[in-house]
Design a protein around this motif. Structure first.
Motif, PDB file in Angstrom:
ATOM      1  N   VAL A 109      46.172  31.676  40.531  1.00 47.06           N
ATOM      2  CA  VAL A 109      44.859  31.815  40.331  1.00 47.06           C
ATOM      3  C   VAL A 109      44.142  32.129  39.232  1.00 47.06           C
ATOM      4  O   VAL A 109      45.079  31.958  37.919  1.00 47.06           O
ATOM      5  N   VAL A 110      42.751  31.505  38.926  1.00 47.73           N
ATOM      6  CA  VAL A 110      42.066  31.256  37.671  1.00 47.73           C
ATOM      7  C   VAL A 110      40.853  32.932  38.124  1.00 47.73           C
ATOM      8  O   VAL A 110      40.578  33.232  39.450  1.00 47.73           O
ATOM      9  N   GLY A 111      40.660  33.662  37.160  1.00 51.18           N
ATOM     10  CA  GLY A 111      39.877  35.011  36.935  1.00 51.18           C
ATOM     11  C   GLY A 111      37.992  33.862  36.826  1.00 51.18           C
ATOM     12  O   GLY A 111      38.247  33.373  36.389  1.00 51.18           O
ATOM     13  N   THR A 112      37.190  34.930  36.864  1.00 47.97           N
ATOM     14  CA  THR A 112      35.764  34.126  36.737  1.00 47.97           C
ATOM     15  C   THR A 112      35.874  34.216  34.839  1.00 47.97           C
ATOM     16  O   THR A 112      35.070  33.233  34.265  1.00 47.97           O
ATOM     17  N   ALA A 113      36.526  35.431  34.747  1.00 50.63           N
ATOM     18  CA  ALA A 113      36.126  35.308  32.926  1.00 50.63           C
ATOM     19  C   ALA A 113      37.977  35.639  32.749  1.00 50.63           C
ATOM     20  O   ALA A 113      38.133  36.576  32.097  1.00 50.63           O
ATOM     21  N   VAL A 116      41.670  43.050  42.495  1.00 54.20           N
ATOM     22  CA  VAL A 116      39.562  43.263  42.257  1.00 54.20           C
ATOM     23  C   VAL A 116      39.932  42.365  40.090  1.00 54.20           C
ATOM     24  O   VAL A 116      39.525  42.014  39.639  1.00 54.20           O
ATOM     25  N   ALA A 117      41.427  43.156  39.767  1.00 55.77           N
ATOM     26  CA  ALA A 117      41.190  41.993  38.106  1.00 55.77           C
ATOM     27  C   ALA A 117      41.661  41.041  38.180  1.00 55.77           C
ATOM     28  O   ALA A 117      41.257  40.562  37.358  1.00 55.77           O
ATOM     29  N   GLY A 118      41.873  40.607  39.216  1.00 57.16           N
ATOM     30  CA  GLY A 118      42.927  38.898  39.192  1.00 57.16           C
ATOM     31  C   GLY A 118      41.432  38.123  39.363  1.00 57.16           C
ATOM     32  O   GLY A 118      40.725  37.327  38.989  1.00 57.16           O
ATOM     33  N   ILE A 119      40.436  38.717  40.513  1.00 57.26           N
ATOM     34  CA  ILE A 119      38.838  38.361  40.527  1.00 57.26           C
ATOM     35  C   ILE A 119      38.361  38.259  38.773  1.00 57.26           C
ATOM     36  O   ILE A 119      37.670  36.860  39.127  1.00 57.26           O
ATOM     37  N   VAL A 120      38.045  39.546  38.109  1.00 53.29           N
ATOM     38  CA  VAL A 120      37.785  39.042  37.166  1.00 53.29           C
ATOM     39  C   VAL A 120      38.454  38.084  36.325  1.00 53.29           C
ATOM     40  O   VAL A 120      37.667  37.598  35.209  1.00 53.29           O
ATOM     41  N   ALA A 121      39.434  38.493  35.690  1.00 53.63           N
ATOM     42  CA  ALA A 121      40.391  37.893  34.845  1.00 53.63           C
ATOM     43  C   ALA A 121      41.697  36.956  35.222  1.00 53.63           C
ATOM     44  O   ALA A 121      42.698  37.202  33.156  1.00 53.63           O
ATOM     45  N   ALA A 122      42.594  37.017  35.917  1.00 49.89           N
ATOM     46  CA  ALA A 122      43.401  36.175  36.343  1.00 49.89           C
ATOM     47  C   ALA A 122      43.466  34.888  35.446  1.00 49.89           C
ATOM     48  O   ALA A 122      42.033  34.051  34.748  1.00 49.89           O
ATOM     49  N   TYR A 167      44.089  27.448  42.304  1.00 48.35           N
ATOM     50  CA  TYR A 167      42.514  26.627  42.589  1.00 48.35           C
ATOM     51  C   TYR A 167      42.024  26.107  43.937  1.00 48.35           C
ATOM     52  O   TYR A 167      40.921  26.713  44.703  1.00 48.35           O
ATOM     53  N   PRO A 168      42.116  25.534  44.314  1.00 51.98           N
ATOM     54  CA  PRO A 168      42.545  24.520  45.825  1.00 51.98           C
ATOM     55  C   PRO A 168      41.924  25.787  46.470  1.00 51.98           C
ATOM     56  O   PRO A 168      41.007  25.193  47.384  1.00 51.98           O
ATOM     57  N   LEU A 169      43.042  26.916  46.476  1.00 48.47           N
ATOM     58  CA  LEU A 169      42.596  27.695  47.931  1.00 48.47           C
ATOM     59  C   LEU A 169      40.982  28.984  47.294  1.00 48.47           C
ATOM     60  O   LEU A 169      40.569  29.922  48.374  1.00 48.47           O
ATOM     61  N   GLN A 170      40.603  29.070  46.472  1.00 48.68           N
ATOM     62  CA  GLN A 170      39.797  29.804  45.483  1.00 48.68           C
ATOM     63  C   GLN A 170      38.362  29.491  45.664  1.00 48.68           C
ATOM     64  O   GLN A 170      37.508  29.162  45.028  1.00 48.68           O
ATOM     65  N   TRP A 171      38.180  29.214  46.842  1.00 51.80           N
ATOM     66  CA  TRP A 171      37.115  29.003  47.787  1.00 51.80           C
ATOM     67  C   TRP A 171      35.780  29.706  46.292  1.00 51.80           C
ATOM     68  O   TRP A 171      34.668  29.070  46.309  1.00 51.80           O
ATOM     69  N   ASP A 172      35.933  30.973  46.327  1.00 52.23           N
ATOM     70  CA  ASP A 172      34.692  31.670  45.711  1.00 52.23           C
ATOM     71  C   ASP A 172      34.677  30.904  44.243  1.00 52.23           C
ATOM     72  O   ASP A 172      33.378  31.200  43.406  1.00 52.23           O
TER      73      ASP A 172
END
Length: 450
Positions: free
Chosen positions: A187-191, A174-180, A106-111
């Motif tokens: 990492v963790v996704g938005t949902a 793309v899927a990981g950005i949505v729902a990891a 997560y520390p690398l997930q600036w988004d």
């Protein structure tokens, strides 16, 4: 902070094929074995191979000769699309040493930090929602993804099945950005709690047919997906009849737009919000009228008769079109960030009425590539088959919005697709000092949208 105007109007190249010129996000070429048909009333499909039956909205995708297809109604060749990502992605490293056993990234997930997903997850993590990823395939075996394989589908004819990244690593990212998953690894996704569906439209040879994309949109609505993410597109498509490089007149562009609009409108009406990347051409989609480009690749500019281009599917009916933003200097800049996470990415398409929202998609300092600097930290870190990796593009911005839409729907289960979009637009604001053309309603604000 100065207003950003650092974009050229359009840098397009390639031949005009079937009314679509090759550029940017994808290249496109017409097929000779498959046709999109606007069916006549009571058309008999018994004599041809039906690839996708879209008769409930008056269309079909068939494998047939031109004469056989035209006997069924108005027919145009299907299109073969190929992904073309921003140049930075080819130089971005995979995080080969990272496995699901390592500490969270997560520390690398600036988004996610820019969107404050931690605060959003105190309200909901997307429970009770469903997101379809219409892309190159999602790796269902990835330890940071939970893919609903039973509902996932392969819309290509390569026979490789669904839940596999047969068309490349793009869809898994793309899927990981949505729902990891929020599982204390990777990492963790938005949902992270949404029901993730793989709708693969890119084959193991790398191509995606326009007809397959249409069928995937229709299927997403059929399975009651609350959101469908389409990180793909074709640009420029002429809005009207044009003279092609060989002197002939093509009206294919208007046909593709017509069938796309009908499919997208039907999906929206059934409750599926279509979140679509705006494209990576650095083009002003608001004012792309009558420019001269090199249509036939000979180095000389020709005039695209009629002009008035459109980007599909993100400028289709009911599309929530997403531009990309990103930082410069995240965790590597000697004096901190030179550009904040909400600043427009160098490659993003824009246009006030052509873009709905801006969202984190990654940026890059091109002069830092090839040096010892960790320039790739400004890209988006997400899942790829076998691990994790960095990518940038409006392809990465769209799934951040798709995940946010799932959160809004989870918190407001009575909302329809238009109400979810309205909530996202109301919460968004244009960052001070930046041009609205890059944001539409503004930069994504997940927390306030809830």
């Amino acid at each position: 902070m100065p207003t950003h105007t650092r974009r050229t109007f359009l840098r397009a190249s390639g031949a005009l094929v079937g009314g679509i010129a090759a550029s940017g996000t994808v290249t496109a070429a017409t097929r000779t074995d498959r046709y999109l048909v606007d069916l006549r009333r009571n058309a008999d499909l018994g004599g041809v191979e039906v690839v996708h039956d879209l008769r409930r909205i008056g269309y079909a995708v068939v494998r047939a000769s031109r004469s056989e297809a035209e006997a069924l109604g108005t027919a145009v060749p299907d299109l073969e699309l190929r992904l073309k990502e921003p140049e930075t992605n080819g130089r971005a490293p995979r995080a080969e040493a990272v496995t699901a056993a390592d500490e969270p990234l997560y520390p690398l997930q600036w988004d996610k930090q820019a969107l404050d997903v931690e605060a959003a997850h105190e309200v909901t993590t997307g429970e009770g929602t469903r997101v379809a990823v219409i892309d190159s395939g999602v790796d269902a075996g990835h330890p940071d993804l939970d893919v609903n394989v039973d509902l996932s589908r392969n819309f290509t004819d390569d026979g490789a099945g669904a839940g596999v990244p047969a068309g490349g690593d793009h869809g898994t990212h793309v899927a990981g950005i949505v729902a990891a998953l929020d599982n204390e690894t990777g990492v963790v996704g938005t949902a992270p709690a949404t029901d993730l569906i793989d709708c693969r439209v890119f084959s193991d040879e790398g191509g995606a047919s326009f007809g397959d994309v249409l069928a995937a949109i229709a299927y997403a609505a059929e399975i009651d997906a609350d959101v469908a993410n389409l990180s793909l597109g074709a640009y420029p498509v002429p809005r009207r009849a044009v003279e092609t490089a060989d002197g002939e007149t093509s009206t294919f562009g208007s046909f593709y737009g017509k069938v796309l609009n009908r499919v997208m409108t039907a999906a929206n009406r059934e409750g599926t919000l279509l979140v679509i990347s705006a494209g990576n051409d650095g083009a002003n989609l608001q004012n792309d009228v009558g420019e001269r480009i090199d249509l036939d690749g000979d180095g000389d500019a020709e005039y695209l008769s009629g002009g008035y281009w459109i980007s599909l599917p993100n400028e289709g009916a009911q599309a929530l079109s997403v531009s990309a933003t990103g930082p410069i200097g995240f965790r590597w800049g000697k004096e901190g960030l030179r550009e904040p996470p909400e600043s427009p990415a160098f490659y993003t398409n824009y246009g006030t009425n052509a873009v709905t929202l801006g969202a984190p998609g990654g940026d890059a300092d091109l002069s830092a590539i090839g040096t010892d600097a960790a320039w790739y930290y400004d890209l988006v870190l997400s899942t790829v088959p076998g691990g994790y990796g960095w990518k940038a593009g409006t392809s990465m911005a769209a799934p951040n919005v798709a995940g946010a839409a799932a959160l809004v729907k989870s918190a407001n289960p009575e909302y329809g697709a238009n109400q979810v979009e309205a909530a996202l637009k109301r919460a968004a604001t244009v960052p001070e000092g930046y041009d609205r053309a890059y944001y539409g309603s503004g930069f994504l604000n997940v927390v306030d949208a809830l």
